[in-house]
Design a protein around this motif. Sequence first.
Motif, short mmCIF file in Angstrom:
data_model
loop_
_atom_site.label_atom_id
_atom_site.label_comp_id
_atom_site.label_asym_id
_atom_site.label_seq_id
_atom_site.Cartn_x
_atom_site.Cartn_y
_atom_site.Cartn_z
N UNK A 97 1.27 -1.22 -0.22
CA UNK A 97 0.01 0.33 0.31
C UNK A 97 0.67 1.41 -0.07
N UNK A 98 1.75 1.71 -1.40
CA UNK A 98 1.17 1.80 -2.68
C UNK A 98 2.26 1.30 -3.07
N UNK A 99 2.75 0.81 -3.02
CA UNK A 99 3.98 0.39 -3.55
C UNK A 99 4.04 -0.36 -4.92
N UNK A 100 2.77 -0.88 -4.92
CA UNK A 100 2.39 -2.22 -5.61
C UNK A 100 1.75 -1.85 -6.75
N UNK A 101 1.10 -0.72 -6.17
CA UNK A 101 -0.21 -0.07 -7.49
C UNK A 101 1.06 0.65 -8.85
N UNK A 102 1.18 1.23 -7.51
CA UNK A 102 2.85 3.02 -7.82
C UNK A 102 3.52 1.89 -9.25
N UNK A 103 4.04 0.75 -8.86
CA UNK A 103 5.60 0.25 -9.63
C UNK A 103 4.99 -0.58 -10.84
N UNK A 104 3.43 -0.97 -10.52
CA UNK A 104 3.16 -1.74 -11.49
C UNK A 104 2.32 -0.87 -12.75
N UNK A 105 1.90 0.59 -12.55
CA UNK A 105 1.18 1.48 -12.68
C UNK A 105 3.01 2.49 -13.51
N UNK A 265 6.41 -4.38 3.86
CA UNK A 265 8.15 -4.26 3.00
C UNK A 265 8.13 -5.12 1.89
N UNK A 266 9.09 -5.44 1.31
CA UNK A 266 8.71 -5.96 0.46
C UNK A 266 8.57 -7.31 0.26
N UNK A 267 8.84 -7.85 1.68
CA UNK A 267 8.37 -9.34 2.02
C UNK A 267 6.21 -8.89 1.99
N UNK A 268 6.52 -8.18 1.87
CA UNK A 268 4.65 -8.40 2.17
C UNK A 268 3.86 -8.57 1.15
N UNK A 269 4.70 -9.68 -0.03
CA UNK A 269 4.15 -9.29 -1.55
C UNK A 269 3.36 -10.10 -2.12
N UNK A 270 2.54 -10.60 -2.00
CA UNK A 270 2.08 -11.79 -3.46
C UNK A 270 2.22 -12.08 -4.85
N UNK A 271 3.11 -12.52 -5.04
CA UNK A 271 4.01 -12.06 -6.31
C UNK A 271 3.17 -12.82 -7.89
N UNK A 272 2.42 -14.17 -7.50
CA UNK A 272 1.55 -13.78 -8.31
C UNK A 272 0.29 -12.75 -8.64
N UNK A 273 -0.06 -12.26 -7.33
CA UNK A 273 -1.24 -11.03 -7.44
C UNK A 273 -0.53 -10.52 -8.10
N UNK A 275 2.26 -9.95 -10.36
CA UNK A 275 2.00 -10.30 -11.63
C UNK A 275 0.27 -10.45 -12.00
N UNK A 276 0.14 -11.22 -12.07
CA UNK A 276 -1.26 -10.63 -12.40
C UNK A 276 -2.34 -9.53 -12.84
N UNK A 277 -2.39 -9.01 -11.66
CA UNK A 277 -2.15 -7.64 -11.78
C UNK A 277 -1.74 -6.67 -12.44
N UNK A 278 -0.49 -6.69 -12.57
CA UNK A 278 0.35 -5.49 -13.48
C UNK A 278 0.30 -5.82 -14.84
#
Length: 295
Positions: A97-105, A265-273, A275-278
């Motif tokens: 929250x929300x490196x994931x969305x920021x990195x995918x975009x 942190x970086x450990x708090x990520x499900x890679x499959x999710x 990958x699919x969302x990106x």
Amino acid sequence: PPNISLANVKAHLTQLQSIATANGGNRAHGRPGYLASVNYAKGLLDAAGYTTTVQSFTYNGATGYNLIADWPGGDPNDVLMTGSHLDSVTAGPGINDNGSGSAGVLETALEVSRQALAPTKHLRFGWWGAEELGLRGSTAYVSSLTATERAKIKGYLNFDMIGSPNPGYFLYDGDNSDGVGSGPGPSGSAQIEATLAAYFTSIGVATRGTDFDGRSDYGPFIAQGIPAGGTFTGAEGVKTAAQATLWGGTSGQAFDACYHRACDTSANINDTALDRNADAIAYTVWTLGTAAVPT
Ligand code: PHE
Ligand code: ZN
Ligand code: ZN
Ligand code: ZN
């Protein structure tokens, strides 16, 4: 549409984690880790040929920043905007929250450049400040537009938390297909939801709706009648037994037990999710961005 590289998305998360670690453990509004996050993304986008703008605003006595990146070309009167908040809470680095969305975009925007995409629509990307303090950056952006500029934005895609460690696969419910909650999004939101749904169907992943409940940066866009959509893998909500049957993971536990905590942190990520969302971001930007413009 391209397959977005999970390794590249994760490399952005590694950088955001390093930025937080070097700046007191967070990337929050008014803290140095936030502006460092903006500058990281801006450097990559500038080098990729984007026209970038840093928009400042003031909230709570601190300067906040939105990063806007325009891909040259496309119909200037038919803008497809894709955004995510780049700030974290002060408690932690904010990698889901929300490196994931920021990195995918970000990686989708960089792939647009690598492929020299010539979309029919004008593509604009936004990374919002101070979402965590009440959607302050996205609200400042939408408020800064003239009515004419606002009317050119025909769709807004939002990505906030797309790598939750115990993930669900939620799409903002543009068509109100469940008939409950906040009702449908502005007209056109159903098409965005259907496009995202088509991607998940193509990879055999079930999705469920999540209401436009105002908890992320689509809020100021839909308030102006701009169609919106996006994906979400869950926050503090607890995965039910039925959801665990549908998606795997652990029922009775939060989608993200580290939501708004130091352990995001970086450990708090499900890679499959992630990958699919990106890939879903890229699929939707390509599909909607290159669609034949109605005559
Ligand atoms: N916007 C919330 C946050 O950043 C998370 C969230 C996203 C909640 C989408 C619901 C739907 O804390
Ligand atoms: Zn968020
Ligand atoms: Zn948050
Ligand atoms: Zn729906």
